[in-house]
Design a protein around this motif. Structure first.
Motif, mmCIF file in Angstrom:
data_model
loop_
_atom_site.group_PDB
_atom_site.id
_atom_site.type_symbol
_atom_site.label_atom_id
_atom_site.label_comp_id
_atom_site.label_asym_id
_atom_site.label_seq_id
_atom_site.Cartn_x
_atom_site.Cartn_y
_atom_site.Cartn_z
ATOM 1 N N GLU A 227 0.843 -1.200 0.000
ATOM 2 C CA GLU A 227 0.000 0.000 0.000
ATOM 3 C C GLU A 227 0.875 1.247 0.000
ATOM 4 O O GLU A 227 0.585 2.227 -0.679
ATOM 5 C CB GLU A 227 -0.930 -0.022 1.212
ATOM 6 N N LYS A 228 1.974 1.138 0.770
ATOM 7 C CA LYS A 228 2.883 2.282 0.849
ATOM 8 C C LYS A 228 3.473 2.580 -0.526
ATOM 9 O O LYS A 228 3.553 3.731 -0.944
ATOM 10 C CB LYS A 228 4.027 1.961 1.825
ATOM 11 N N ILE A 229 3.863 1.498 -1.205
ATOM 12 C CA ILE A 229 4.512 1.713 -2.505
ATOM 13 C C ILE A 229 3.498 2.250 -3.514
ATOM 14 O O ILE A 229 3.813 3.104 -4.338
ATOM 15 C CB ILE A 229 5.227 0.441 -3.013
ATOM 16 N N THR A 230 2.235 1.799 -3.428
ATOM 17 C CA THR A 230 1.202 2.331 -4.323
ATOM 18 C C THR A 230 1.030 3.830 -4.088
ATOM 19 O O THR A 230 0.946 4.625 -5.022
ATOM 20 C CB THR A 230 -0.145 1.617 -4.075
ATOM 21 N N LEU A 231 1.017 4.209 -2.782
ATOM 22 C CA LEU A 231 0.870 5.625 -2.439
ATOM 23 C C LEU A 231 2.046 6.432 -2.998
ATOM 24 O O LEU A 231 1.854 7.498 -3.593
ATOM 25 C CB LEU A 231 0.802 5.754 -0.917
ATOM 26 N N ALA A 232 3.242 5.865 -2.808
ATOM 27 C CA ALA A 232 4.437 6.561 -3.305
ATOM 28 C C ALA A 232 4.376 6.724 -4.825
ATOM 29 O O ALA A 232 4.714 7.782 -5.362
ATOM 30 C CB ALA A 232 5.689 5.786 -2.910
ATOM 31 N N LEU A 233 3.892 5.663 -5.521
ATOM 32 C CA LEU A 233 3.790 5.730 -6.981
ATOM 33 C C LEU A 233 2.746 6.767 -7.395
ATOM 34 O O LEU A 233 2.962 7.532 -8.334
ATOM 35 C CB LEU A 233 3.400 4.368 -7.558
ATOM 36 N N ASP A 234 1.610 6.783 -6.650
ATOM 37 C CA ASP A 234 0.571 7.776 -6.951
ATOM 38 C C ASP A 234 1.131 9.180 -6.799
ATOM 39 O O ASP A 234 0.902 10.051 -7.638
ATOM 40 C CB ASP A 234 -0.628 7.589 -6.010
ATOM 41 N N ASN A 235 1.859 9.387 -5.673
ATOM 42 C CA ASN A 235 2.442 10.709 -5.423
ATOM 43 C C ASN A 235 3.393 11.104 -6.545
ATOM 44 O O ASN A 235 3.383 12.230 -7.017
ATOM 45 C CB ASN A 235 3.196 10.716 -4.097
ATOM 46 N N PRO A 244 13.389 9.875 -5.334
ATOM 47 C CA PRO A 244 13.258 8.457 -5.693
ATOM 48 C C PRO A 244 12.320 7.728 -4.711
ATOM 49 O O PRO A 244 12.231 8.105 -3.545
ATOM 50 C CB PRO A 244 14.695 7.924 -5.578
ATOM 51 N N ILE A 245 11.621 6.724 -5.235
ATOM 52 C CA ILE A 245 10.689 5.967 -4.396
ATOM 53 C C ILE A 245 11.476 4.984 -3.555
ATOM 54 O O ILE A 245 12.318 4.245 -4.075
ATOM 55 C CB ILE A 245 9.668 5.248 -5.284
ATOM 56 N N CYS A 246 11.226 5.010 -2.242
ATOM 57 C CA CYS A 246 12.018 4.158 -1.350
ATOM 58 C C CYS A 246 11.117 3.589 -0.268
ATOM 59 O O CYS A 246 10.732 4.298 0.657
ATOM 60 C CB CYS A 246 13.136 5.015 -0.765
ATOM 61 N N VAL A 247 10.700 2.329 -0.415
ATOM 62 C CA VAL A 247 9.921 1.647 0.629
ATOM 63 C C VAL A 247 10.751 0.439 1.050
ATOM 64 O O VAL A 247 10.767 -0.588 0.384
ATOM 65 C CB VAL A 247 8.529 1.219 0.114
ATOM 66 N N ASN A 248 11.466 0.606 2.197
ATOM 67 C CA ASN A 248 12.414 -0.446 2.588
ATOM 68 C C ASN A 248 11.822 -1.466 3.541
ATOM 69 O O ASN A 248 12.548 -2.195 4.205
ATOM 70 C CB ASN A 248 13.650 0.184 3.239
ATOM 71 N N GLY A 257 10.476 -0.601 -5.840
ATOM 72 C CA GLY A 257 10.902 0.802 -5.811
ATOM 73 C C GLY A 257 12.090 1.035 -6.733
ATOM 74 O O GLY A 257 12.091 1.969 -7.545
ATOM 75 N N ASP A 258 13.082 0.121 -6.633
ATOM 76 C CA ASP A 258 14.286 0.270 -7.471
ATOM 77 C C ASP A 258 13.919 0.215 -8.951
ATOM 78 O O ASP A 258 14.378 1.042 -9.747
ATOM 79 C CB ASP A 258 15.292 -0.849 -7.170
ATOM 80 N N ALA A 259 13.063 -0.784 -9.294
ATOM 81 C CA ALA A 259 12.682 -0.948 -10.710
ATOM 82 C C ALA A 259 11.963 0.304 -11.188
ATOM 83 O O ALA A 259 12.220 0.807 -12.291
ATOM 84 C CB ALA A 259 11.786 -2.168 -10.871
ATOM 85 N N PHE A 260 11.083 0.824 -10.319
ATOM 86 C CA PHE A 260 10.322 2.004 -10.727
ATOM 87 C C PHE A 260 11.232 3.219 -10.866
ATOM 88 O O PHE A 260 11.084 4.010 -11.800
ATOM 89 C CB PHE A 260 9.191 2.268 -9.734
ATOM 90 N N ASN A 261 12.204 3.325 -9.935
ATOM 91 C CA ASN A 261 13.139 4.451 -10.032
ATOM 92 C C ASN A 261 13.931 4.398 -11.323
ATOM 93 O O ASN A 261 14.221 5.425 -11.933
ATOM 94 C CB ASN A 261 14.090 4.453 -8.835
ATOM 95 N N ARG A 262 14.259 3.148 -11.728
ATOM 96 C CA ARG A 262 15.005 3.009 -12.986
ATOM 97 C C ARG A 262 14.141 3.487 -14.164
ATOM 98 O O ARG A 262 14.594 4.205 -15.038
ATOM 99 C CB ARG A 262 15.437 1.550 -13.197
ATOM 100 N N VAL A 263 12.830 3.061 -14.123
ATOM 101 C CA VAL A 263 11.923 3.477 -15.199
ATOM 102 C C VAL A 263 11.788 5.001 -15.203
ATOM 103 O O VAL A 263 11.866 5.643 -16.252
ATOM 104 C CB VAL A 263 10.528 2.822 -15.014
ATOM 105 N N LEU A 264 11.621 5.564 -13.971
ATOM 106 C CA LEU A 264 11.490 7.026 -13.871
ATOM 107 C C LEU A 264 12.719 7.714 -14.441
ATOM 108 O O LEU A 264 12.615 8.697 -15.168
ATOM 109 C CB LEU A 264 11.321 7.427 -12.406
ATOM 110 N N GLY A 265 13.902 7.151 -14.071
ATOM 111 C CA GLY A 265 15.165 7.718 -14.549
ATOM 112 C C GLY A 265 15.216 7.709 -16.067
ATOM 113 O O GLY A 265 15.581 8.710 -16.693
ATOM 114 N N ARG A 266 14.803 6.566 -16.618
ATOM 115 C CA ARG A 266 14.847 6.440 -18.078
ATOM 116 C C ARG A 266 13.859 7.413 -18.742
ATOM 117 O O ARG A 266 14.158 8.043 -19.744
ATOM 118 C CB ARG A 266 14.511 4.988 -18.441
#
Ligand SMILES: Nc1ncnc2c1ncn2[C@@H]1O[C@H](COP(=O)(O)OP(=O)(O)OP(=O)(O)O)[C@@H](O)[C@H]1O
Ligand SMILES: [Mg+2]
Length: 500
Positions: A227-235, A244-248, A257-266
């Motif tokens: 849920e946290k990661i969904t919220l972070a992605l929505d934000n 960067p999205i970071c839910v540890n 989070g890492d995969a999404f950050n890579r996509v965001l970076g790209r």
């Protein structure tokens, strides 16, 4: 067979999961899984304990009654009860037994006649049942009738008699004199079982409640990181944050989070390069127009400019128009290649002939720059390629090799092939490309030394077009260079075109 059934079962389960929306929630699935895993041992334990108790209770009761009956059978023989049922002692003993076990005792003699029935209803009647007949032969038996709540037992009444003659006086034989048929109630066992069952049910209900609560809590805790990661992605999507999205909370969410950050970076890189491309395009398109405007303005401002000046400026304007035209043509070529592979026009052709043609076309430019153009073909090559695109690739490379060369330099083009690819290398003795620029030369509008390239002329689109064309053939393009010594470009293209 089992494999097939397994696959069918999984497919069915997937369909069910898909059909019921609530089952598609991970939270519900975790909850149900924990509930089932908790419930199965709980219910099966209750069932096993109760059944075990019942079996043990019935077997103890049976062995108790057997012992009592064996004692009674001895007394029956001692008191000759089968012949005369008037013995008070034995009758009392029989009645006591029947009361003790809340049941019925029947004494049957060897003629299968009932001599005593504690219910008093069957006396003097003859009884012929399988158990009794078998018992008359010395076989005792017991049967538990759960539905009617009693244990039925048959015990033989035996008398031990000495047999044989004088020398054999010690030998003794058991003779069956009658049968005892007893049915004892199991109501007390059932009552205990009921009480136990009720207690077990209460315990089970409490355990189930605890499991439900624990499952709900566990499902919530397990799902929280997602849920946290969904919220972070929505934000991130709504643009509240660029961090960067970071839910540890767990490794899985960290990976997401890492995969999404890579996509965001790209995406950011793409966005930046798109913006840069647009500003580069506008700049490149504006430059010739600005020059033309300056030239025209200066002619307009000079009222009686000599015809020679007009001539000279008009030539400059024509050159700028040509430059504008080249930029637009190149841009269109790039856009076209950015689209799809559907535009590929593949034909089987002699690559030697193609390269020779390109060389012939470029020879005058090379001569003008005093650059020697050499072509070496290792073997004849035919391949399925898009002629226009491969021509674009090779002429851009050879053009660059001539353009970025030194005086009295050389350009060597080599064609070779193996069973899978044909390779064209374009080597030159030119200015070379610095190592840190090698990664960027394929970017649109990239030029190593802007001022110098400008002097030489060009837009920085040639290699971008070439690379795209090579990739559309599923080939590769590489450059190796030493500054001040020269550059070698290697293009590798499959001999037969692989579509898609
Ligand atoms: N053979 C070469 N030797 C040295 N530098 C080169 C060579 N080929 C390319 N470069 C460098 O790479 C840059 C990009 O080349 P590219 O062909 O894409 O653009 P361009 O030649 O500048 O313009 P055009 O769009 O007209 O081809 C060039 O500006 C040049 O600096
Ligand atoms: Mg070029």
């Amino acid at each position: 067979m089992y494999g097939l059934n397994g696959v069918l079962a999984i497919t069915l389960l997937k369909k069910i999961l898909h059909k019921f929306t609530f089952l598609r929630s991970l939270k519900t699935r975790i909850f149900l899984l924990l509930l089932i895993v908790g419930l199965i041992p709980c219910v099966s334990m209750r069932y096993a304990i109760l059944q075990n108790y019942e079996q043990r209770a019935v077997s103890i009761r049976t062995s108790d009654i057997t012992t009592q009956l064996r004692i009674l059978a001895n007394h029956l023989i001692t008191y000759h009860y089968l012949q005369d049922t008037s013995s008070e002692v034995i009758n009392a003993e029989i009645n006591q037994l029947s009361t003790l076990y809340d049941g019925r005792v029947m004494v049957i003699n060897s003629d299968l006649r009932i001599v005593k029935d504690t219910y008093g209803i069957s006396e003097n009647k003859t009884i012929i049942s399988e158990e009794v007949l078998r018992c008359a032969k010395g076989e005792s038996a017991s049967k538990y009738d759960r539905d009617n709540g009693y244990i039925e037992m048959t015990i033989p009444i035996t008398e031990t008699v000495a047999s044989g003659e004088l020398e054999d006086a010690q030998r003794e034989t058991e003779i069956v004199r009658g049968v005892m048929l007893v049915s004892a109630s199991t109501d007390s066992i059932m009552a205990t079982l009921d009480a136990l069952s009720r207690q077990a049910l209460i315990i089970e209900a409490i355990v189930i409640l605890a499991i439900v609560v624990a499952s709900v809590m566990a499902a919530r805790v397990l799902i929280r990181p997602f849920e946290k990661i969904t919220l972070a992605l929505d934000n991130a999507q709504e643009g509240y944050t660029n961090d960067p999205i970071c839910v540890n909370d767990c490794i899985e969410t960290e990976h997401i989070g890492d995969a999404f950050n890579r996509v965001l970076g790209r995406m950011k890189v793409l966005d930046d390069s798109r913006q840069e491309f647009v500003s580069n395009v506008s700049h490149e398109l504006k430059t010739p127009i600005t020059s033309m405007k300056v030239l025209a303005d200066s002619l307009i401002s000079q009222k009686d400019a000599p015809i020679e000046l007009y001539q000279e400026f008009m030539e400059d304007i024509a050159a700028e128009v040509e430059r504008e035209d080249k930029i637009i043509t190149d841009l269109l070529a790039l856009v076209k290649m950015d689209r799809t592979v559907a535009d590929m026009n593949i034909t089987e052709m002699d690559i030697n002939v193609l390269v020779e043609l390109i060389m012939r076309r470029l020879r005058p430019i090379a001569q003008k720059k005093d650059v020697e153009l050499v072509y070496e073909s290792v073997r004849p090559v035919t391949a399925a390629v898009d002629e226009v695109k491969i021509t674009l690739v090779l002429s851009n490379l050879v053009e660059n090799a001539i353009k970025y060369n030194r005086e009295h330099g050389w350009v060597k083009v080599t064609l070779d092939a193996d069973h899978q690819f044909f390779t064209v290398t374009v080597a030159d003795s030119g200015i070379g490309i610095p190592a840190d620029s090698l990664d960027h030369i394929y970017e649109r509008f990239y030029r190593v030394d802007k001022s110098r390239s400008r002097e030489i002329g060009g837009t920085g689109l040639g290699l971008a077009i070439a690379r795209n064309a090579v990739l559309m053939h599923h080939g590769s393009i590489n450059a190796e260079s030493t500054e001040g010594e020269g550059t070698v470009f290697t293009v590798k293209i499959p001999l037969s075109y692989i579509g898609g």
